[in-house]
Structure formats: C-alpha cells, structure tokens
Design an enzyme around this catalytic site. Structure first.
Site, PDB file in Angstrom:
ATOM      1  N   CYS A   1     -10.720   6.526  -1.980  1.00  0.00           N
ATOM      2  CA  CYS A   1      -9.821   5.994  -3.004  1.00  0.00           C
ATOM      3  C   CYS A   1      -9.528   7.050  -4.070  1.00  0.00           C
ATOM      4  O   CYS A   1      -8.445   7.044  -4.659  1.00  0.00           O
ATOM      5  CB  CYS A   1     -10.413   4.751  -3.659  1.00  0.00           C
ATOM      6  SG  CYS A   1     -11.013   3.544  -2.474  1.00  0.00           S
TER       7      CYS A   1
ATOM      8  N   ASP B   1      -2.927   0.767   0.160  1.00  0.00           N
ATOM      9  CA  ASP B   1      -2.820   0.863  -1.291  1.00  0.00           C
ATOM     10  C   ASP B   1      -1.822   1.947  -1.697  1.00  0.00           C
ATOM     11  O   ASP B   1      -1.627   2.923  -0.987  1.00  0.00           O
ATOM     12  CB  ASP B   1      -4.196   1.166  -1.905  1.00  0.00           C
ATOM     13  CG  ASP B   1      -5.114  -0.032  -1.779  1.00  0.00           C
ATOM     14  OD1 ASP B   1      -4.606  -1.115  -1.450  1.00  0.00           O
ATOM     15  OD2 ASP B   1      -6.320   0.114  -2.005  1.00  0.00           O
TER      16      ASP B   1
ATOM     17  N   CYS C   1      -5.607   1.484   4.120  1.00  0.00           N
ATOM     18  CA  CYS C   1      -5.778   0.228   3.375  1.00  0.00           C
ATOM     19  C   CYS C   1      -4.461  -0.299   2.840  1.00  0.00           C
ATOM     20  O   CYS C   1      -4.385  -1.430   2.377  1.00  0.00           O
ATOM     21  CB  CYS C   1      -6.756   0.420   2.215  1.00  0.00           C
ATOM     22  SG  CYS C   1      -6.183   1.645   1.037  1.00  0.00           S
TER      23      CYS C   1
ATOM     24  N   CYS D   1      -7.101  -1.267  -4.727  1.00  0.00           N
ATOM     25  CA  CYS D   1      -8.454  -1.767  -4.961  1.00  0.00           C
ATOM     26  C   CYS D   1      -8.954  -1.334  -6.339  1.00  0.00           C
ATOM     27  O   CYS D   1      -8.338  -0.497  -7.008  1.00  0.00           O
ATOM     28  CB  CYS D   1      -9.385  -1.227  -3.889  1.00  0.00           C
ATOM     29  SG  CYS D   1      -9.679   0.536  -4.060  1.00  0.00           S
TER      30      CYS D   1
HETATM   31 FE1  FES Z   1      -7.428   1.592  -0.626  1.00  0.00          FE
HETATM   32 FE2  FES Z   1      -9.328   1.968  -2.284  1.00  0.00          FE
HETATM   33  S1  FES Z   1      -9.383   0.663  -0.578  1.00  0.00           S
HETATM   34  S2  FES Z   1      -7.474   2.989  -2.207  1.00  0.00           S
END
Ligand code: FES
Length: 126
Positions: A107, A36, A34, A63
């Site tokens: 996550c 992140d 993702c 997120c």
């Molecule tokens: Fe990437 Fe939650 S969608 S850490």
C-alpha cells in the site's frame, strides 16, 4: 492486523486530504490487485532558484493503509525540493509510520509512486 499508533492517527485524521485548484502536477496510480486508487496534486514554487513543493493534497479510494501512507507522504514532501521529493521511497513512508503489517507494505508503494508521477507530470508539462 496490528497497526502502529501513527498509522491509526493518519488513517483517522488524514493530513492534506482534498484537491488543489489549478495544480502544477497530478499523479494517479492504481493497484490492479486490490483496485485501490490514489491521486496526488502538487503546487510548485521557487525559492533561491530551486523549485520546491509548496502545497500538496491527496485523494485516495482505498484501504486504511493507503490513506495513512498518502497522508504521510504529503507531510514528507511539503517544502521539499523536487530532487529531495523524488528520493522519498516506499520504505521511507512505511518507516515514518513506524512500520506497516507485511501484508500491507504494498500500500505504501501507491503513495511513493503517485508522488513521483505528480512531479514527472509537472516536469513534462512546464
Ligand atoms: Fe490496496 Fe492497500 S489494500 S492499497
């Protein structure tokens, strides 16, 4: 997606958000899927000849679940000895938040991994 009240609480009112001046350890992890990113800063002190996490902060670019799990792990880790903190698992973080939607379970990996990295960073550099 259904989020627990605790997830929403930590997402909208994150605890220990920010950085620490002169941290003793920093752990950074990213999720390649993702994109992140999460960074955890720790300050270590000693009590009864045991090292413990005296202060902890986080920065998360990610997120809502990543923010909630970062916030929760800082609460779980504060005051813990390094051995206790290293044992905080991905499941512990998700359970303390009363669960995460299955699609968001990964996550919570970021938070547990970033904490472990910060502790290792301290142990490797002292
Ligand atoms: Fe990437 Fe939650 S969608 S850490």
């Amino acid at each position: 997606m259904n989020y627990s009240a605790k997830v929403m609480d930590h997402f909208t009112n994150p605890r220990n958000l920010g950085t620490l001046k002169n941290p003793d350890g920093v752990g950074e992890v990213g999720n390649p899927v993702c994109g992140d990113l999460m960074k955890i800063y720790i300050k270590i002190s000693e009590k009864n000849s045991q090292e413990y996490i005296q202060d902890i902060k986080f920065q998360t670019l990610g997120c809502g679940s990543a923010i909630a799990t970062s916030s929760m792990i800082t609460e779980l880790a504060r005051g813990k000895t390094l051995d206790q903190a290293l044992k905080i698992s991905r499941d512990d973080v998700a359970n303390e938040l009363d669960g995460l939607p299955p699609a968001k379970l990964h996550c919570s990996n970021l938070a547990a991994d970033a904490l472990k990295k910060a502790i290792k960073d301290y142990q490797n550099n002292k």
